[in-house]
Design an enzyme around this catalytic site. Structure first.
Site, short mmCIF file in Angstrom:
data_model
loop_
_atom_site.label_atom_id
_atom_site.label_comp_id
_atom_site.label_asym_id
_atom_site.label_seq_id
_atom_site.Cartn_x
_atom_site.Cartn_y
_atom_site.Cartn_z
N ASP A 252 -3.57 2.97 0.71
CA ASP A 252 -2.75 2.60 -0.44
C ASP A 252 -2.15 1.20 -0.31
OD1 ASP A 252 -3.05 4.97 -1.88
OD2 ASP A 252 -1.50 5.97 -0.74
N CYS A 253 -2.16 0.68 0.89
CA CYS A 253 -1.51 -0.61 1.13
C CYS A 253 -2.50 -1.78 1.14
CB CYS A 253 -0.73 -0.58 2.44
SG CYS A 253 0.61 0.62 2.43
#
Length: 813
Positions: A486-487
């Site tokens: 997600d990063c």
């Protein structure tokens, strides 16, 4: 750093025993496994909720507080001039003895002071909306004890988010009722709510308090409430302000005498037309019935026995006897237990997740399926349908959904382009375990909208098509907002600290950002989808998708190989990420894991090279880091990954979640020694033996992140309990190392072992059959089966047919 021991495993009782209350971080457990849940720390901290930790929070908890973990279910025992708590907090009075036993959905905390022992059993009975707190007081002294006992719980005003924010309203809403020994929390019940909570004790009380300021004192704290210090209740009645529930009991115990007290924290829902029994008086019929079920110690003991039998059954589906206690306790007890808890919670409620910001994850819940489907397949089936119901008609999906409503979470939306593939991953795991193909004919809506229903199989089809319809210039999958990481936000370009990296996609249109992780995932799940289609008699669809899978494999070989390892991605501009050409972040774990799991380039030696590169560049004593070298500056074109200090979280932290991907890749490549070495570095029982103080978090479950070799404190753990690591560790050890794999036709036996593993036994229940499997490996081979016998007969392949009854299986490596 001193390696102090705070506890130990008790395998015979399936418990972790904590012997010092001042653990390096609160070490918690979970109570409940269906609708009603509680989090409880080793000092009785934590909170309870019904279904949804955000919208149905019963008791209040303050995260990131000082002192740490200072809210919970507390009992103050006043013995003369000494006041103490069985769990040490919040008074922190030194105890003569202390013990916390965390077990399967229960916790028992015992403390002793000045000849008095107080032992409290906490658990949620099966299928009930309540938490039981059975306190046993024993006088072990030679004199009669006159004790004053104060219970204490602080009500949350239901919505855990607004409970912390909307004080102009909150300080005027609190309402309670008191009936005999029961305190009812009915805040907002008069209007839109159809639910209330209660706190009861099965004994006549000598007083009570329901107003926090009156009980505590405005400028006192939980370690010394005014009412406790003065030695009597105030009989306060909350009107607005902060409602609490406190019983006051005076108890006399002769030498050697013991007394059981049963406290019940309960939740009730009433139909709109049956909310009140008279004006302003709530309908307590269901509360009375629930109280009557547990109003004696004998009834509580019976319910606790049923809970233990429930876990006996769950944990009997798969057991191993390897001769290695550290392995056996994790496989047989704690890994499976963590998988069940993670199924219930997804990533929503822990001592790192507040229960407010995240619901049930689409990809998270699909991954979690492989950890519990063997135990409770019927609930796995419903979970798949719930997940698929949040999908969009184009194959995309909400990234999360709320467990109470089961509707997609608009706050974070969709656009995470790995999400659709995970639906195939979870559904195939369910069908292979159960043989239940009928789930594919279930009619499932899009975005939970009535009238949009199609068969679940069609949801799988559009999931695969979503990848095919969103390819970039190299024929690799477009990443969207992000993939599993997600990063890694390649379309965000954010300089505003008030923005969320995950929900800000400023330049997604026209982006060339592609993901090698999704490419590998697509090949793995695509092969599963192709096999499923052939089983279903859909040859044209199978051929179509097989062509797409082969094209993806070719695209990875041509455009995703960097010479010694697989690239991680192409960024917005089409530049390489995870390449030896980069100054930092030359190699990433996700693409090495998924592309080797997929066996891309296996025959050409690409998997060997990639796995060797992982060992050379990314492995350290605590596990495999996510990327190497760590980023030392913020890269706006990459997003959140480069915002962390070196060695933490996605910037070269050890993300335990994805270590198993490399481990499985090692087994696909037949490298059993390497697989085992990677596996045991993040196995909690091995960590527990080495460094409790350094690791900090619970030594009996996996955490999401361990600080990497570039950090200030390598080996320090964070984000424990609710992590996909649980299911991946289970999937890895059960199916790829021990090699007991559910398949459409039966159990496929295909171990990949360290050369030190000479023999082990597995008991596996599967589709009504019970299989006792003995694997013999006298020569220390890592891969490959020489022969297999089932019930005394040699079979020609390595699949045990699914048959009822008990079966004896002998495997020679």
């Amino acid at each position: 750093m001193e390696n102090k021991k705070y506890g130990h495993f008790d395998d015979a009782h399936r418990e972790y025993v904590i012997t010092d209350p001042k653990t390096p971080w609160p070490w918690i457990n979970y109570l409940g496994n269906e609708d009603f849940f509680s989090l409880i720390s080793n000092t009785a901290g934590g909170y309870s909720f019904y279904k949804d930790a955000k919208f149905r929070r019963l008791t209040r908890y303050r995260y990131n507080n000082v002192p740490m973990d200072n809210d919970g279910r507390y009992f103050y025992i006043k013995d003369g001039d000494t006041t103490w708590n069985p769990g040490w907090k919040p008074c922190r009075t030194p105890l003569d003895s202390y013990e916390c036993r965390h077990g399967m959905n229960y916790t028992r905390i015992s403390g002793q002071k000045n000849g008095v022992e107080a032992s409290i059993l906490f658990f949620v009975p099966l299928h009930k909306w309540c938490e039981i707190q059975k306190m046993t007081l024993r006088n072990q002294s030679n004199e009669t004890k006159h004790l004053k006992v104060f219970s204490f719980q602080e009500w949350c005003l239901w919505n855990a988010a607004t409970d912390m924010e909307n004080f102009q309203r909150n300080f005027s809403t609190g309402e309670v009722e008191i009936e005999n020994s029961t305190i009812y929390h009915k805040t907002e019940y008069r209007e839109r709510r159809n639910h209330y909570a209660f706190y009861h004790v099965n004994q006549e009380i000598q007083g009570y308090d329901t107003d926090r300021e009156t009980f505590m004192g405005l400028y006192s704290d939980k370690s010394a409430p005014d009412a406790v210090t003065e030695g009597h209740a105030r009989n306060s009645f909350a009107h607005g302000w902060s409602p609490i529930a406190s019983h006051y009991l005076e108890i006399e115990l002769k030498p050697g005498e013991s007394r059981d007290l049963v406290f019940i924290l309960g939740y009730v829902e009433n139909p709109q037309e049956q909310k009140f029994e008279s004006k302003k008086v709530i309908n307590k019929e269901k509360a009375h019935a629930l109280i009557a079920e547990f109003d004696t110690a004998e009834k509580v003991d019976k319910a606790f026995k049923e809970l233990n039998e429930y876990w006996d059954n769950l944990l009997s589906v798969f057991t191993v006897k390897s001769g290695n206690d550290k392995l056996d306790r994790m496989v047989n007890i704690w890994n499976q237990y963590q998988c069940m808890v993670t199924f219930c919670m997804s990533r929503s409620a822990s001592f790192f997740e507040s229960g407010i910001g995240r619901g049930m994850g689409f990809r998270d819940s699909n991954q979690d399926l492989v950890g519990f489907v063997h135990q409770i397949p019927q609930r796995a089936r419903q979970r798949i349908i719930d997940i698929a119901s949040t999908q969009f008609a184009d194959g995309g999906c909400y990234h999360q959904y709320q467990p109470l409503s089961k509707r997609g979470n608009n706050d974070i939306g969709g656009g995470f382009n790995d999400d659709p593939c995970w639906l195939i991953f979870g559904t195939v795991a369910y069908i292979k375990e159960t043989g239940d193909f009928s789930i594919l004919d279930e009619m499932v809506p899009f975005d939970n909208k009535p009238g949009t229903e199609v068969k679940l199989f069609d949801h799988l089809k559009i999931s695969m098509d979503h990848v095919i319809n969103n390819l970039g210039p190299h024929g690799l999958p477009l990443i969207g907002r992000a993939d599993w990481n997600d990063c890694l936000n390649l379309n965000c370009f954010s300089w505003d600290p008030n923005e969320s990296f995950q929900t800000t996609e400023n330049q997604g249109k026209g982006s060339k950002a592609e993901s090698l992780m999704i490419a590998g995932l697509f090949v793995v799940t695509g092969k599963d989808y192709v096999e499923l289609c052939r089983r279903l008699g859909k040859p044209h669809e199978a051929d179509r998708m097989e062509t797409a899978v082969k094209a993806m494999e070719n695209a990875v070989k041509v455009h995703g190989w960097d010479g010694e390892w697989f690239l991680r991605a192409y960024d917005f501009y089409g530049e390489k990420i995870g390449s030896n050409e980069n100054d930092e972040g030359k190699i990433f774990i996700e693409s090495q894991g998924w592309c080797t799991m997929a066996g891309i380039g296996l025959k050409e030696g690409l998997c060997d090279k990639a796995l060797d590169s992982v060992k050379e560049r990314m492995e350290c004593e605590h596990g495999i880091v996510l990327n190497n070298p760590a980023y030392t500056t913020y890269h706006v074109e990459m997003g959140e990954i480069s915002s962390y200090p070196e060695g933490y979280k996605e910037n070269a932290g050890i993300f335990c979640h994805n270590n198993p991907w490399v481990i499985i890749g090692e087994t696909v490549d037949g490298r059993g020694d390497d697989a085992w070495n990677h596996y045991k570095k993040i196995l909690p029982s091995y960590v527990e033996e080495k460094y409790q103080t350094l690791h900090k978090v619970e030594p009996y479950v996996n955490c999401q992140m361990v600080a990497g070799k570039d950090s200030a404190r390598p080996g320090e753990g964070k984000n424990s309990w609710l992590t996909g690591t649980a299911s991946w560790m289970w999937y890895t050890i059960s199916e790829f190392i021990l090699g007991i794999k559910p398949s459409y036709d039966g159990l496929l036996i295909d171990p990949c072992l360290p050369s030190t593993a000479k023999t082990y036994e597995v008991n596996r229940k599967f589709r009504g059959g019970e299989y006792h499997i003995t694997v013999n490996n006298p020569e220390g081979n890592q891969k490959g089966i020489k022969s297999m016998m089932v019930d005394g007969k040699t079979i020609n392949d390595n699949i045990i047919p699914a048959e009822l009854g008990k079966h004896e299986v002998i495997v020679q490596m």
